[in-house]
Motif scaffolding. Structure first.
Motif, short mmCIF file in Angstrom:
data_model
loop_
_atom_site.label_atom_id
_atom_site.label_comp_id
_atom_site.label_asym_id
_atom_site.label_seq_id
_atom_site.Cartn_x
_atom_site.Cartn_y
_atom_site.Cartn_z
N ILE A 78 -26.75 -49.23 -16.42
CA ILE A 78 -25.37 -48.86 -16.17
C ILE A 78 -24.87 -49.68 -14.99
O ILE A 78 -25.53 -49.74 -13.94
N VAL A 79 -23.73 -50.34 -15.19
CA VAL A 79 -23.17 -51.23 -14.16
C VAL A 79 -21.84 -50.68 -13.70
O VAL A 79 -20.94 -50.40 -14.51
N PHE A 80 -21.71 -50.51 -12.39
CA PHE A 80 -20.48 -50.01 -11.78
C PHE A 80 -19.79 -51.12 -10.99
O PHE A 80 -20.46 -51.97 -10.39
N CYS A 81 -18.48 -51.07 -10.98
CA CYS A 81 -17.70 -51.94 -10.10
C CYS A 81 -17.64 -51.29 -8.72
O CYS A 81 -17.53 -50.07 -8.60
N GLU A 82 -17.71 -52.11 -7.68
CA GLU A 82 -17.72 -51.59 -6.31
C GLU A 82 -16.56 -50.64 -6.03
O GLU A 82 -16.72 -49.65 -5.31
N SER A 83 -15.41 -50.92 -6.58
CA SER A 83 -14.21 -50.15 -6.25
C SER A 83 -14.32 -48.68 -6.64
O SER A 83 -13.69 -47.82 -6.01
N VAL A 84 -15.13 -48.35 -7.68
CA VAL A 84 -15.18 -46.96 -8.13
C VAL A 84 -16.11 -46.09 -7.29
O VAL A 84 -16.08 -44.87 -7.38
N THR A 85 -16.93 -46.72 -6.45
CA THR A 85 -17.86 -45.93 -5.64
C THR A 85 -17.16 -45.10 -4.57
O THR A 85 -17.77 -44.22 -3.96
N LYS A 86 -15.89 -45.37 -4.37
CA LYS A 86 -15.12 -44.60 -3.39
C LYS A 86 -14.60 -43.28 -3.97
O LYS A 86 -14.10 -42.43 -3.24
N ASN A 87 -14.73 -43.15 -5.28
CA ASN A 87 -14.22 -41.95 -5.97
C ASN A 87 -15.39 -41.00 -6.26
O ASN A 87 -16.14 -41.18 -7.22
N GLU A 88 -15.54 -39.98 -5.44
CA GLU A 88 -16.67 -39.08 -5.57
C GLU A 88 -16.63 -38.26 -6.86
O GLU A 88 -17.66 -37.97 -7.47
N ASN A 89 -15.44 -37.87 -7.29
CA ASN A 89 -15.31 -37.12 -8.54
C ASN A 89 -15.75 -37.96 -9.73
O ASN A 89 -16.39 -37.46 -10.67
N PHE A 90 -15.38 -39.24 -9.69
CA PHE A 90 -15.77 -40.17 -10.76
C PHE A 90 -17.29 -40.27 -10.83
O PHE A 90 -17.90 -40.14 -11.89
N LEU A 91 -17.91 -40.49 -9.69
CA LEU A 91 -19.35 -40.67 -9.65
C LEU A 91 -20.10 -39.40 -10.03
O LEU A 91 -21.18 -39.47 -10.64
N SER A 92 -19.54 -38.25 -9.71
CA SER A 92 -20.23 -37.00 -10.02
C SER A 92 -20.40 -36.82 -11.53
O SER A 92 -21.39 -36.24 -11.99
N GLU A 93 -19.42 -37.31 -12.31
CA GLU A 93 -19.53 -37.22 -13.76
C GLU A 93 -20.71 -38.05 -14.28
O GLU A 93 -21.46 -37.61 -15.15
N TYR A 94 -20.88 -39.22 -13.72
CA TYR A 94 -21.94 -40.11 -14.18
C TYR A 94 -23.31 -39.74 -13.62
O TYR A 94 -24.34 -40.19 -14.12
N SER A 95 -23.33 -38.91 -12.60
CA SER A 95 -24.61 -38.47 -12.04
C SER A 95 -25.35 -37.54 -13.00
O SER A 95 -26.53 -37.26 -12.82
N LYS A 96 -24.66 -37.10 -14.07
CA LYS A 96 -25.26 -36.21 -15.06
C LYS A 96 -26.02 -36.98 -16.14
O LYS A 96 -26.69 -36.37 -16.97
N LEU A 97 -25.90 -38.31 -16.16
CA LEU A 97 -26.54 -39.10 -17.19
C LEU A 97 -28.05 -39.03 -17.07
O LEU A 97 -28.61 -38.86 -15.99
N LYS A 98 -28.72 -39.18 -18.22
CA LYS A 98 -30.17 -39.02 -18.26
C LYS A 98 -30.91 -40.19 -17.60
O LYS A 98 -32.02 -40.04 -17.13
#
Length: 260
Positions: free
Chosen positions: A47-67
Motif C-alpha cells: 500500500i502506497v500513500f502520498c505524503e500529503s494524506v498523512t496529515k489527515n488522522e481520520n483518513f489514516l484511521s480507516e486504512y489502519s483496519k487493513l489486514k
C-alpha cells in the motif's frame, strides 16, 4: 501506522509502473477508498500513500483496519502523481495479486453456466457485463484474446467488485474453447441480431455457454458457424443493443428459467 519512505527508484514504484505499462501480469493496482472494500477478497501486496494524506488522522484511521499493515510505503507528491491514473487521486493505492484461473480450473458439471466474451473492448461494457455475470449466477467467465484488460481501472470501477468473486479465465481462443465445450455436451448459444429465435424461446436449463461478441463486429462468422444455437433479443426501433445491456437481458433469462 509505520511507513517506509521510498523514492522513484524503489522496487515498489518500479513495479507499479510496470503494471501500468502491461509488463507485470500477476498483479494489479487499485486506488482510493475501493481498497477498503476489497481487502477481504484479494491479497494486498503493498500500500502506497502520498505524503500529503498523512496529515489527515481520520483518513489514516480507516486504512489502519487493513489486514496487511507490514508493507506500507510513503512517497512524495510528485512520485505519487507519476504512478496514479486518477484525475483527482485520493492519495493512496494498493498493489494486489490477481486471482488467476486457468482452463484446468474449468469444472464441467451438470447445469454449468458459462459466459464467453469475444473481444469486448470497452472497459465500461466489460465491467457491467462482469457485474451482471455475478448477479445472475454465472459459474465461469471466459475472456478471449484481444479483449480489454479486466483489471483496467474503469473495468474495476464499473464491475462494482464483481470481478473479485467471479472465476475468470483470460486470453482464451474463442473458437477452440467453443469446440471443447461442445465436445463436453455444453449447449453453445451465440447472440446475433440475425438469428431466427428469440432468447426467451430457448431452453437454458441445461449446461450452457453464452457467447457475446465484440461491440463493433459481433461474433466472427467462423465462430458463429460452430455455435449450436443463435438467438436475438426483440427490439423495435434500433438495429442492436449495447453489448452489456444485451448480455444482462440474456443472463437474466437464463437465471429466470433456472429458478422457476
Amino acid at each position: 501506522m509505520n511507513f517506509k519512505k521510498i523514492g522513484k527508484e524503489n522496487f515498489v514504484v518500479k513495479k507499479i509502473k510496470a503494471i501500468r505499462l502491461g509488463k507485470e501480469n500477476n498483479s494489479f493496482v487499485i486506488e482510493g477508498s475501493r481498497i477498503l472494500d476489497i481487502t477481504h477478497e484479494v491479497d494486498i501486496e503493498y500500500i502506497v500513500f502520498c505524503e500529503s494524506v498523512t496529515k489527515n488522522e481520520n483518513f489514516l484511521s480507516e486504512y489502519s483496519k487493513l489486514k496487511n499493515l507490514e508493507n506500507l510505503y510513503l512517497v512524495k507528491e510528485n512520485i505519487f502523481k507519476a504512478i496514479t491514473k486518477t484525475v483527482t487521486p485520493q492519495g493512496v493505492l494498493a498493489v494486489c495479486k490477481k486471482n488467476i484461473y486457468n482452463l484446468e480450473d474449468l469444472e464441467i458439471s451438470k447445469n454449468v453456466f458459462i459466459l464467453i466474451l469475444h473481444e469486448i473492448n470497452d472497459p465500461g461494457n466489460m465491467g457491467t457485463i462482469l457485474r451482471c455475470a455475478l448477479s445472475f449466477g454465472v459459474d465461469f467467465v471466459l475472456v478471449s484474446k484481444n479483449s480489454v484488460n479486466i483489471y483496467n481501472d474503469k473495468v474495476l470501477r464499473s464491475s462494482a467488485g464483481a470481478i473479485f468473486d467471479l472465476k475468470i479465465v483470460e486470453n482464451i481462443n474463442t473458437k477452440e474453447i467453443i469446440e471443447y465445450l461442445t465436445r463436453n455436451n455444453i449447449d453453445i448459444v451465440a447472440t446475433t441480431p440475425y438469428a431466427n429465435d428469440y432468447h426467451y424461446n430457448v431452453n437454458f436449463k441445461n449446461s450452457v455457454g453464452i457467447v457475446m461478441g465484440n461491440e463493433a463486429n459481433g461474433i466472427p462468422q467462423d465462430v458463429m458457424d460452430i455455435c449450436a444455437t443463435k438467438i436475438k433479443i426483440p427490439i423495435i426501433k434500433m438495429e442492436s443493443l449495447n453489448v452489456s445491456i444485451a448480455c444482462g437481458i440474456i443472463l437474466h433469462e437464463v437465471i429466470k428459467q433456472r429458478i422457476t
